[in-house]
Enzyme design. Structure first.
Site, PDB file in Angstrom:
ATOM      1  N   MET A   1      22.443  37.823  65.235  1.00 54.18           N
ATOM      2  CA  MET A   1      21.601  37.448  64.093  1.00 54.18           C
ATOM      3  C   MET A   1      20.589  36.392  64.527  1.00 54.18           C
ATOM      4  O   MET A   1      20.028  35.667  63.687  1.00 54.18           O
ATOM      5  CB  MET A   1      22.471  36.952  62.941  1.00 54.18           C
ATOM      6  N   GLY A   2      20.345  36.280  65.829  1.00 55.14           N
ATOM      7  CA  GLY A   2      19.327  35.353  66.316  1.00 55.14           C
ATOM      8  C   GLY A   2      19.784  33.913  66.330  1.00 55.14           C
ATOM      9  O   GLY A   2      20.993  33.640  66.269  1.00 55.14           O
TER      10      GLY A   2
ATOM     11  N   LEU B   1      19.597  31.990  68.893  1.00 55.29           N
ATOM     12  CA  LEU B   1      20.484  32.221  70.045  1.00 55.29           C
ATOM     13  C   LEU B   1      20.881  30.928  70.747  1.00 55.29           C
ATOM     14  O   LEU B   1      20.128  29.958  70.778  1.00 55.29           O
ATOM     15  CB  LEU B   1      19.780  33.152  71.046  1.00 55.29           C
ATOM     16  N   HIS B   2      22.099  30.938  71.299  1.00 57.21           N
ATOM     17  CA  HIS B   2      22.632  29.785  72.037  1.00 57.21           C
ATOM     18  C   HIS B   2      23.411  30.302  73.245  1.00 57.21           C
ATOM     19  O   HIS B   2      23.451  31.524  73.495  1.00 57.21           O
ATOM     20  CB  HIS B   2      23.497  28.922  71.117  1.00 57.21           C
TER      21      HIS B   2
ATOM     22  N   GLY C   1      26.459  30.775  73.733  1.00 56.61           N
ATOM     23  CA  GLY C   1      27.489  31.772  73.410  1.00 56.61           C
ATOM     24  C   GLY C   1      26.909  33.176  73.518  1.00 56.61           C
ATOM     25  O   GLY C   1      27.479  34.060  74.181  1.00 56.61           O
ATOM     26  N   HIS C   2      25.754  33.385  72.888  1.00 53.50           N
ATOM     27  CA  HIS C   2      25.084  34.687  72.981  1.00 53.50           C
ATOM     28  C   HIS C   2      24.729  35.003  74.434  1.00 53.50           C
ATOM     29  O   HIS C   2      24.916  36.131  74.902  1.00 53.50           O
ATOM     30  CB  HIS C   2      23.787  34.680  72.162  1.00 53.50           C
TER      31      HIS C   2
ATOM     32  N   GLN D   1      36.231  39.795  63.464  1.00 53.31           N
ATOM     33  CA  GLN D   1      35.106  40.734  63.544  1.00 53.31           C
ATOM     34  C   GLN D   1      35.266  41.651  64.753  1.00 53.31           C
ATOM     35  O   GLN D   1      35.018  42.854  64.683  1.00 53.31           O
ATOM     36  CB  GLN D   1      33.785  39.966  63.640  1.00 53.31           C
TER      37      GLN D   1
ATOM     38  N   SER E   1      25.273  29.479  65.604  1.00 59.83           N
ATOM     39  CA  SER E   1      23.890  29.312  65.134  1.00 59.83           C
ATOM     40  C   SER E   1      23.837  28.323  63.978  1.00 59.83           C
ATOM     41  O   SER E   1      22.853  27.613  63.808  1.00 59.83           O
ATOM     42  CB  SER E   1      23.334  30.661  64.676  1.00 59.83           C
ATOM     43  N   ARG E   2      24.897  28.275  63.195  1.00 56.16           N
ATOM     44  CA  ARG E   2      24.899  27.388  62.021  1.00 56.16           C
ATOM     45  C   ARG E   2      25.039  25.910  62.405  1.00 56.16           C
ATOM     46  O   ARG E   2      24.801  25.045  61.564  1.00 56.16           O
ATOM     47  CB  ARG E   2      26.027  27.770  61.062  1.00 56.16           C
TER      48      ARG E   2
HETATM   49  P1  AMP Z   1      25.953  36.113  65.640  1.00 53.76           P
HETATM   50  O1  AMP Z   1      24.531  35.971  66.063  1.00 53.76           O
HETATM   51  O2  AMP Z   1      26.553  34.865  65.091  1.00 53.76           O
HETATM   52  O3  AMP Z   1      26.150  37.312  64.728  1.00 53.76           O
HETATM   53  O4  AMP Z   1      26.797  36.421  66.949  1.00 53.76           O
HETATM   54  C1  AMP Z   1      26.465  37.497  67.797  1.00 53.76           C
HETATM   55  C2  AMP Z   1      27.570  37.669  68.796  1.00 53.76           C
HETATM   56  O5  AMP Z   1      27.719  36.485  69.574  1.00 53.76           O
HETATM   57  C3  AMP Z   1      28.944  37.924  68.141  1.00 53.76           C
HETATM   58  O6  AMP Z   1      29.648  38.902  68.886  1.00 53.76           O
HETATM   59  C4  AMP Z   1      29.597  36.583  68.217  1.00 53.76           C
HETATM   60  O7  AMP Z   1      31.010  36.642  68.221  1.00 53.76           O
HETATM   61  C5  AMP Z   1      29.068  36.065  69.543  1.00 53.76           C
HETATM   62  N1  AMP Z   1      29.174  34.605  69.601  1.00 53.76           N
HETATM   63  C6  AMP Z   1      28.715  33.720  68.677  1.00 53.76           C
HETATM   64  N2  AMP Z   1      29.056  32.462  69.040  1.00 53.76           N
HETATM   65  C7  AMP Z   1      29.749  32.553  70.191  1.00 53.76           C
HETATM   66  C8  AMP Z   1      30.374  31.616  71.060  1.00 53.76           C
HETATM   67  N3  AMP Z   1      30.371  30.310  70.797  1.00 53.76           N
HETATM   68  N4  AMP Z   1      30.988  32.064  72.171  1.00 53.76           N
HETATM   69  C9  AMP Z   1      31.017  33.401  72.440  1.00 53.76           C
HETATM   70  N5  AMP Z   1      30.446  34.337  71.675  1.00 53.76           N
HETATM   71  C10 AMP Z   1      29.817  33.940  70.555  1.00 53.76           C
END
Ligand code: AMP
Length: 283
Positions: free
Chosen positions: A29-30, A32-33, A35-36, A154, A189-190
């Site tokens: 969902m953008g 990005l950090h 984790g992504h 999820q 992201s939050r």
């Molecule tokens: P989102 O943009 O929040 O929908 O996340 C996109 C993908 O990145 C999802 O598969 C999340 O589980 C993964 N994700 C988000 N935050 C992290 C994180 N801190 N570490 C690893 N994966 C993450």
């Protein structure tokens, strides 16, 4: 790196360019950090082509304010993706993904997966997730898709979706570890929505989970839930929504330690207006 906004342009490009190459897909969902980026790095190691989608999916938000406030920064995201070897970005509009009202409805039956934890506290959320991911899977038809353990429930949902309902697409769903900030806070992201004081307090969420991992056997399940709840709620910026111990991958509720091999402690905490989730393996 190529950026596409429509299904048609993306699919036309696929037809001409990617014959016989392995395709990885990472839905996001953008905002990005790291984790992504960790998902992208792994995907790039294991595939020829990496496709990332950026789509803030309205149907998975059960709270209108959360959707309105969700951080968006497409220019910054695209620069980051370019620097991190992403090959193709899909940035559809809402009408591209949901051309009519009927397309918003999901017809899957996930049973318990959507009834506990996030499913219980965010009604409709997983219907929205399953629907959008299934649409994206059908559009992109990747060989491999990568999801974060950060959103443990999820991941279980998507794995079930791919194996049970979309098995003809033959997509392998992979899970990647949680990437954390230096103080332990799970990247999200939050997190940018937190005030400096809230951000400092938010570190207590993961620190409490780390403590639980080290100490869970000293307590019964109920005692541990109480301990964790008290530790979180003692901070004036934090309010716990739930703490649950479940088995991986069945999401069975754990009532005593020792019987299950893989126990995951899952937590949701309200930090002011921002809702954060995290989890950790106890065993
Ligand atoms: P989102 O943009 O929040 O929908 O996340 C996109 C993908 O990145 C999802 O598969 C999340 O589980 C993964 N994700 C988000 N935050 C992290 C994180 N801190 N570490 C690893 N994966 C993450």
């Amino acid at each position: 790196m190529q950026v596409f906004e429509t299904v048609l342009s993306l699919q036309n490009y696929f037809k001409t360019e990617f014959n016989g190459k392995s395709i990885a897909f990472i839905p996001t969902m953008g905002a990005l950090h790291q984790g992504h980026l960790s998902l992208i790095k792994r995907a790039k190691n294991e595939n020829d082509i990496v496709v990332v989608s950026i789509f803030v999916n309205p149907t998975q938000f059960n709270n209108a304010n959360d959707l309105k406030n969700y951080p968006r920064n497409l220019d910054k995201d695209l620069k980051l993706l370019e620097r991190n070897n992403c090959d193709l970005v899909f940035t559809p509009s809402v009408s591209e993904i949901y051309p009519d009202e009927n397309s918003k409805k999901s017809t899957y039956n996930f049973g318990k997966i959507v009834e506990v934890m996030e499913g219980k506290f965010r009604p409709g959320h997983f219907d929205g997730v399953a629907n959008v991911v299934s649409r994206l899977f059908k559009i992109i038809k990747p060989d491999n898709a990568y999801f974060g353990q950060k959103d443990f429930q999820q991941y279980i949902l998507i794995k079930t979706l791919a194996d049970k309902y979309l098995s003809d697409l033959n997509i392998q769903v992979h899970r990647c570890p949680i990437i954390r900030e230096e103080d332990g806070l799970a990247m999200s992201s939050r997190n940018v929505l937190l005030s400096p004081e809230q951000r400092k307090s938010a570190a207590l969420i993961s620190q409490t989970l780390f403590w639980a991992k080290d100490n869970y056997q000293k307590y019964t399940v109920d005692e541990l839930k109480k301990q964790i709840t008290n530790k979180i709620n003692a901070d004036k910026y934090l309010k716990i929504e739930y703490i649950e111990f479940v088995s991986d991958p069945e999401l069975n509720e754990i009532t005593n330690w020792g019987l299950e091999q893989k126990i995951v402690a899952c937590i949701a905490v309200q930090v002011g207006d921002v809702r954060l989730i995290d989890n950790i393996y106890l065993s």
